[in-house]
Motif scaffolding. Structure first.
Motif, short mmCIF file in Angstrom:
data_model
loop_
_atom_site.label_atom_id
_atom_site.label_comp_id
_atom_site.label_asym_id
_atom_site.label_seq_id
_atom_site.Cartn_x
_atom_site.Cartn_y
_atom_site.Cartn_z
N GLY A 48 44.49 73.98 71.80
CA GLY A 48 44.34 72.61 72.29
C GLY A 48 43.67 72.57 73.65
O GLY A 48 42.81 71.72 73.90
N LEU A 49 44.07 73.50 74.51
CA LEU A 49 43.46 73.55 75.84
C LEU A 49 41.96 73.82 75.74
O LEU A 49 41.15 73.15 76.37
CB LEU A 49 44.13 74.65 76.68
CG LEU A 49 43.44 74.96 78.00
CD1 LEU A 49 43.51 73.78 78.96
CD2 LEU A 49 44.04 76.21 78.65
N ASP A 59 43.80 68.59 78.69
CA ASP A 59 44.69 68.98 77.59
C ASP A 59 45.96 68.13 77.62
O ASP A 59 47.05 68.64 77.82
CB ASP A 59 45.01 70.48 77.74
CG ASP A 59 45.88 71.00 76.61
OD1 ASP A 59 45.90 70.37 75.52
OD2 ASP A 59 46.55 72.02 76.81
N ASP A 87 46.76 74.70 67.10
CA ASP A 87 47.69 74.25 68.14
C ASP A 87 47.81 72.73 67.95
O ASP A 87 46.96 71.96 68.39
CB ASP A 87 47.06 74.61 69.49
CG ASP A 87 47.85 74.05 70.66
OD1 ASP A 87 48.92 73.47 70.45
OD2 ASP A 87 47.36 74.22 71.80
N ASP A 89 49.92 70.67 69.23
CA ASP A 89 50.62 69.98 70.32
C ASP A 89 51.99 69.47 69.83
O ASP A 89 52.74 70.21 69.23
CB ASP A 89 49.75 68.86 70.91
CG ASP A 89 48.53 69.40 71.64
OD1 ASP A 89 48.55 70.59 72.01
OD2 ASP A 89 47.57 68.65 71.84
N GLU A 116 54.96 71.81 69.31
CA GLU A 116 55.78 72.10 70.49
C GLU A 116 56.76 70.97 70.77
O GLU A 116 56.47 69.80 70.48
CB GLU A 116 54.87 72.36 71.70
CG GLU A 116 54.04 71.17 72.14
CD GLU A 116 52.94 71.56 73.14
OE1 GLU A 116 52.15 72.47 72.84
OE2 GLU A 116 52.88 70.94 74.22
N LYS A 122 51.41 65.03 75.43
CA LYS A 122 51.87 66.23 76.14
C LYS A 122 50.96 66.54 77.31
O LYS A 122 49.88 65.94 77.46
CB LYS A 122 51.96 67.42 75.17
CG LYS A 122 50.69 67.77 74.39
CD LYS A 122 49.49 68.34 75.11
CE LYS A 122 49.66 69.64 75.83
NZ LYS A 122 49.73 70.82 74.95
N ARG A 160 57.29 75.70 68.60
CA ARG A 160 57.05 76.26 69.95
C ARG A 160 58.06 75.71 70.94
O ARG A 160 58.21 74.49 71.08
CB ARG A 160 55.62 75.90 70.36
CG ARG A 160 55.34 76.06 71.83
CD ARG A 160 53.86 75.98 72.07
NE ARG A 160 53.50 75.66 73.41
CZ ARG A 160 52.24 75.58 73.84
NH1 ARG A 160 51.24 75.83 72.99
NH2 ARG A 160 51.99 75.27 75.08
MG MG Z 1 48.03 73.80 73.68
#
Ligand code: MG
Ligand code: SPV
Length: 322
Positions: A48-49, A59, A87, A89, A116, A122, A160
């Motif tokens: 994601g980043l 992000d 990912d 999130d 996560e 997020k 996560r």
């Molecule tokens: Mg991420």
């Protein structure tokens, strides 16, 4: 023609469950995914980043979930043989958004999603400021919803833990992990922002369930792999290193050209045009054109080919400075 296989899904599940430590490398678009596949990594982390950074945004869900989906679709096409873990999130909303995400990921042949236990929108785990955690029972519901939605039994849902990132104590983090494993998570990712692996190693010592552990050694990247192997982690994710490598390469190229006023000296230090065409599989299109466009003959001179309605060239015909 043989039917398509999605053995990468099976492989992703086995790499999660194997006794060996396996390494996923980050990718953030079609090109980086192809480079990771060519390098032979066991799998791709669709970060994601890194996807956000490549899109020029932060992000914190500034890129929408459908924009992210579009990126992973390009990644799947560019790396057809390699497992991809998205990912995801927080799942971009509540359990219902998670259900739709899983459905769309399976339609795009993605092998798993990592969710996560924070709140939407997020924030990246390493940025300053408070991190807002979801209630564990609410997040466990998301994991259950994801597992109930998936059609392919090999699709994997990784839960996560952001507890250490948000400052929780070990027993609370373990309690959350327990609930997520109970809800059906195929693996637990334990995240830490410490510069040493102490927190994740302590967690691994306490973890007594038969549910594999995944780590992301970004802040404790200097830890030797043997430490992760001895601790029994299943998967190590190198989460952002290609994106960061590309930033440095682009900044250096810009600086060089700005300072020298020319691209001349840069050419030996950057990919050749033929390498770009190779990575784009230009030769496949040239072969297809010879097969499907009857007017195109092997070895036909480039000039006559430019006069028709054709838009692409056989890279073999193009003479480029390297
Ligand atoms: Mg991420
Ligand atoms: C990512 O790569 O987007 C991650 C890992 O979630 S981290 O940036 O370390 O939080």
């Amino acid at each position: 023609m043989s039917p398509p296989t999605n053995s990468h899904k099976r492989r992703f599940r086995s790499l999660l469950e194997s006794e060996e430590v396996e390494y996923l490398m980050e990718a953030h678009n079609g090109l980086s995914a192809r480079i990771v596949e060519e390098a032979g990594f066991a799998g791709i982390w669709a970060s994601g980043l890194s996807i956000s950074a490549a899109l020029g945004v932060r992000d914190c869900n500034e890129a929408s979930w459908t924009q992210t989906l579009e990126v992973v679709e390009f990644m799947r096409d560019a790396a057809p043989s390699t497992p991809i873990l998205l990912d995801g999130d927080t799942g971009f909303g509540n359990f219902n958004n998670v259900r739709r995400l899983v459905k769309k990921l399976e339609q795009r042949d993605i092998d798993g999603v990592c969710l996560e236990d924070k709140l939407f929108p997020k924030k990246n785990s390493f940025v300053e400021g408070p991190q807002r955690l979801a209630a564990p029972e609410e997040f466990a519901g998301k994991i259950m919803a994801a597992k109930d939605t998936q059609v392919d039994p090999d699709f994997c849902v990784v839960a996560r833990l952001e507890g250490f990132i948000a400052g929780l104590e070990m027993d609370e983090v373990l309690d959350r992990a327990d609930r997520y494993a109970e809800a059906g998570a195929d693996a637990i990712l334990v995240h830490s922002k410490r510069e040493d692996p102490g927190e994740v190693l302590a967690f691994a010592r306490e973890w007594d369930r038969d549910c594999p552990l995944v780590i992301v050694p970004t802040t404790y990247a200097d830890t030797p792999n043997e430490v992760f192997i001895d601790a029994g982690f299943s998967v190590v994710i190198w989460a952002n290193h290609l994106m960061r490598a590309s930033i440095t390469a682009m900044q250096e190229a810009c600086r060089f050209v700005r300072e020298s006023g020319s691209v001349h000296g840069l050419l030996p230090r950057i990919a050749s045009m033929s390498e770009v065409f190779r990575l784009q599989r230009a030769e496949e299109l040239a072969a297809a054109e010879r097969r499907y466009l009857p007017s195109v003959k092997p070895g036909e001179p480039i000039d006559s080919r430019l006069t028709g309605n054709r838009q692409s060239l056989d890279p073999a015909d193009v003479i480029l400075p390297d």
